[in-house]
Design an enzyme around this catalytic site. Structure first.
Site, mmCIF file in Angstrom:
data_model
loop_
_atom_site.group_PDB
_atom_site.id
_atom_site.type_symbol
_atom_site.label_atom_id
_atom_site.label_comp_id
_atom_site.label_asym_id
_atom_site.label_seq_id
_atom_site.Cartn_x
_atom_site.Cartn_y
_atom_site.Cartn_z
ATOM 1 N N GLY A 69 0.812 -1.211 0.000
ATOM 2 C CA GLY A 69 0.000 0.000 0.000
ATOM 3 C C GLY A 69 0.847 1.263 0.000
ATOM 4 O O GLY A 69 0.519 2.243 -0.674
ATOM 5 N N HIS A 203 -1.777 -7.386 2.474
ATOM 6 C CA HIS A 203 -1.735 -8.005 3.811
ATOM 7 C C HIS A 203 -2.899 -7.623 4.714
ATOM 8 O O HIS A 203 -3.047 -8.167 5.800
ATOM 9 C CB HIS A 203 -0.384 -7.746 4.490
ATOM 10 C CG HIS A 203 -0.162 -6.372 5.037
ATOM 11 N ND1 HIS A 203 -0.286 -6.094 6.370
ATOM 12 C CD2 HIS A 203 0.196 -5.212 4.440
ATOM 13 C CE1 HIS A 203 0.002 -4.811 6.568
ATOM 14 N NE2 HIS A 203 0.299 -4.253 5.418
ATOM 15 N N THR A 239 12.024 -7.125 -11.205
ATOM 16 C CA THR A 239 11.431 -8.439 -11.466
ATOM 17 C C THR A 239 10.181 -8.593 -10.602
ATOM 18 O O THR A 239 10.201 -8.325 -9.405
ATOM 19 C CB THR A 239 12.455 -9.552 -11.153
ATOM 20 O OG1 THR A 239 13.596 -9.319 -11.962
ATOM 21 C CG2 THR A 239 11.883 -10.925 -11.444
ATOM 22 N N CYS A 327 1.172 1.802 11.867
ATOM 23 C CA CYS A 327 2.214 2.435 11.056
ATOM 24 C C CYS A 327 2.871 3.573 11.816
ATOM 25 O O CYS A 327 3.964 3.990 11.475
ATOM 26 C CB CYS A 327 1.617 2.951 9.763
ATOM 27 S SG CYS A 327 0.651 1.683 8.973
HETATM 28 N N1 PLP Z 1 -2.825 3.193 3.702
HETATM 29 C C1 PLP Z 1 -3.576 2.840 4.761
HETATM 30 C C2 PLP Z 1 -4.904 3.508 4.981
HETATM 31 C C3 PLP Z 1 -3.110 1.871 5.657
HETATM 32 O O1 PLP Z 1 -3.862 1.538 6.713
HETATM 33 C C4 PLP Z 1 -1.842 1.271 5.418
HETATM 34 C C5 PLP Z 1 -1.294 0.276 6.359
HETATM 35 O O2 PLP Z 1 -1.619 0.239 7.518
HETATM 36 C C6 PLP Z 1 -1.117 1.661 4.279
HETATM 37 C C7 PLP Z 1 -1.644 2.630 3.459
HETATM 38 C C8 PLP Z 1 0.219 1.069 3.969
HETATM 39 O O3 PLP Z 1 0.108 -0.221 3.411
HETATM 40 P P1 PLP Z 1 1.338 -1.235 3.497
HETATM 41 O O4 PLP Z 1 1.413 -1.694 4.917
HETATM 42 O O5 PLP Z 1 0.961 -2.346 2.549
HETATM 43 O O6 PLP Z 1 2.547 -0.514 3.045
#
Ligand code: PLP
Length: 385
Positions: A69, A203, A239, A327
């Site tokens: 993401g 994920h 790749t 995050c």
């Molecule tokens: N955007 C949102 C709203 C998310 O909740 C997250 C992950 O928690 C991401 C982006 C980032 O995705 P990734 O963990 O696959 O990098």
């Protein structure tokens, strides 16, 4: 253990593991190789792309596989904005909301810092929603891109994406939405939503970490961020992660088929959980929109506690959840999302997010409510001693 942290991540589904396994073992080819192993990998990748396109209602060529993401959001923000930037730096602007994930927010700040873009930040109300009229007022003819998330990762508020995208379209401005949390729970047809770009992460859906997708509508140009061998139609060299793409496509297809029934069932459980917590935990405060929220997210503040202490107590009682966004873990700063909703920093520090996966049961949530009462009571008791 009762796992109520599915917005952070989910386990890989058995069907997904089985679908991806061949591409990690016997069918290990590189899709660019001109032999049968390579061709098998290329054909698996094409199949995965077609499957994602089917769920999104787009053409396979509009699907770019990414490493997750975060990369999808970076490619949307930087890729689209840089492809549209004007020679006159004073004209370059992007619009984001005040509650974006750091993957969007920091990409916008990068555009500001390195490329001189102005970043217009759309405020949200106490329920976490942006206003369609406020977006209309904020748009300028030179705006390069609007990025407003589909559903918030901390409070679960769902934005009126189709209406917002329609306003951007009236002004001829591309509209991106971060659908990382919405995928699996909300409709994802890009034509019905009217979006030009949309990010998904594997994920959160039962595929492995490190798999993602960016949809970009055919005629919208994207400046690549990763240069090299020209894979993914030049948008993302390197790749390809064939097994990851197959996994994401499988997880997304399963989630799409299961969604109508699953979303209704889990939304019912969420409603009961919210009502029980509000009824039985003194001072509990629901954050986010009362009804326009993901079926899978219930988030609260428990004034008079610290969110981190409540989490520790809950874990001791066998319930695993989060104080907000995984995050931003490790950061002591109050959540920018909760501050944007108008909460005091002191209250924002007491946030706890419960997020459910597809297997959550009524019994688990009943046990969780009892654990929340005990944990909040214990932490409040400590504070007043
Ligand atoms: N955007 C949102 C709203 C998310 O909740 C997250 C992950 O928690 C991401 C982006 C980032 O995705 P990734 O963990 O696959 O990098």
């Amino acid at each position: 253990m009762i796992f109520l942290d599915a917005a952070a991540t989910t386990p890989v589904r058995r069907e997904v593991l089985e679908a991806m396994w061949p591409y990690l073992s016997g069918e290990f080819g590189n899709p660019s190789s001109h032999h049968t192993l390579g061709e098998a990998a290329a054909s698996a990748l094409a199949g995965a792309r077609a499957a994602v396109a089917k769920v999104l209602g787009c053409r396979p060529g509009e699907v770019t596989f990414t490493s997750g993401g975060t990369e999808a959001d970076n490619l949307a923000l930087k890729g689209v904005a840089l492809a549209r930037q004007s020679a006159d730096p004073a004209l370059n602007r992007v619009v984001i909301s005040a509650v974006e994930h750091p993957a969007v927010e920091e990409s916008a700040r990068y555009l500001e810092r390195i490329h001189g873009f102005a970043v217009d930040v759309l405020p949200v109300g106490a329920d976490g929603r942006v206003s369609v009229e406020a977006l209309r007022a904020m748009l300028r003819p030179e705006t390069a891109l609007v990025s407003i998330m589909y559903a918030n990762n901390e409070v679960g508020t769902v934005q009126p994406v189709a209406e917002l995208a329609a306003v951007a379209a009236e002004h001829g401005v591309p509209f991106h939405t971060d659908a990382v949390q919405a995928a699996g729970w909300m409709p994802l047809d890009v034509k019905a939503l009217g979006v030009d770009a949309l990010s998904i992460s594997g994920h959160k859906l039962g595929a492995p970490k490190g798999s993602g997708v960016l949809y970009v509508r055919g005629r919208v140009r994207v400046e690549p961020l990763v240069h090299g061998g020209g894979q993914e139609r030049g948008r993302r060299s390197g790749t390809e992660n064939v097994a990851g793409a197959v996994a994401l496509a499988t997880a997304l297809t399963l989630a799409h088929a299961e969604r109508p029934e699953l979303a209704a069932r889990v939304a019912g459980l969420r409603e009961r959980f919210i009502a029980s917590v509000l009824d039985t935990v003194p001072g509990a405060l629901l954050t986010g929109h009362r009804t326009e929220r993901l079926p899978s997210v219930a988030s609260f503040c428990f004034p008079g506690t610290s969110g981190e202490s409540v989490l520790l107590e809950l874990e001791r009682l066998g319930v695993v959840c989060s104080s907000g966004s995984a995050c931003a873990a490790g950061s002591d700063a109050p959540s920018h999302v909760l501050l944007a909703l108008g909460l005091e920093a002191e209250v924002a520090q007491t946030a706890v997010r419960f997020s459910f996966n597809s297997t959550v049961t009524a019994d688990e949530l009943e046990q969780a409510v009892a654990a929340v009462q005990t944990a909040v009571g214990a932490v409040q008791g400590l504070g007043t001693r």
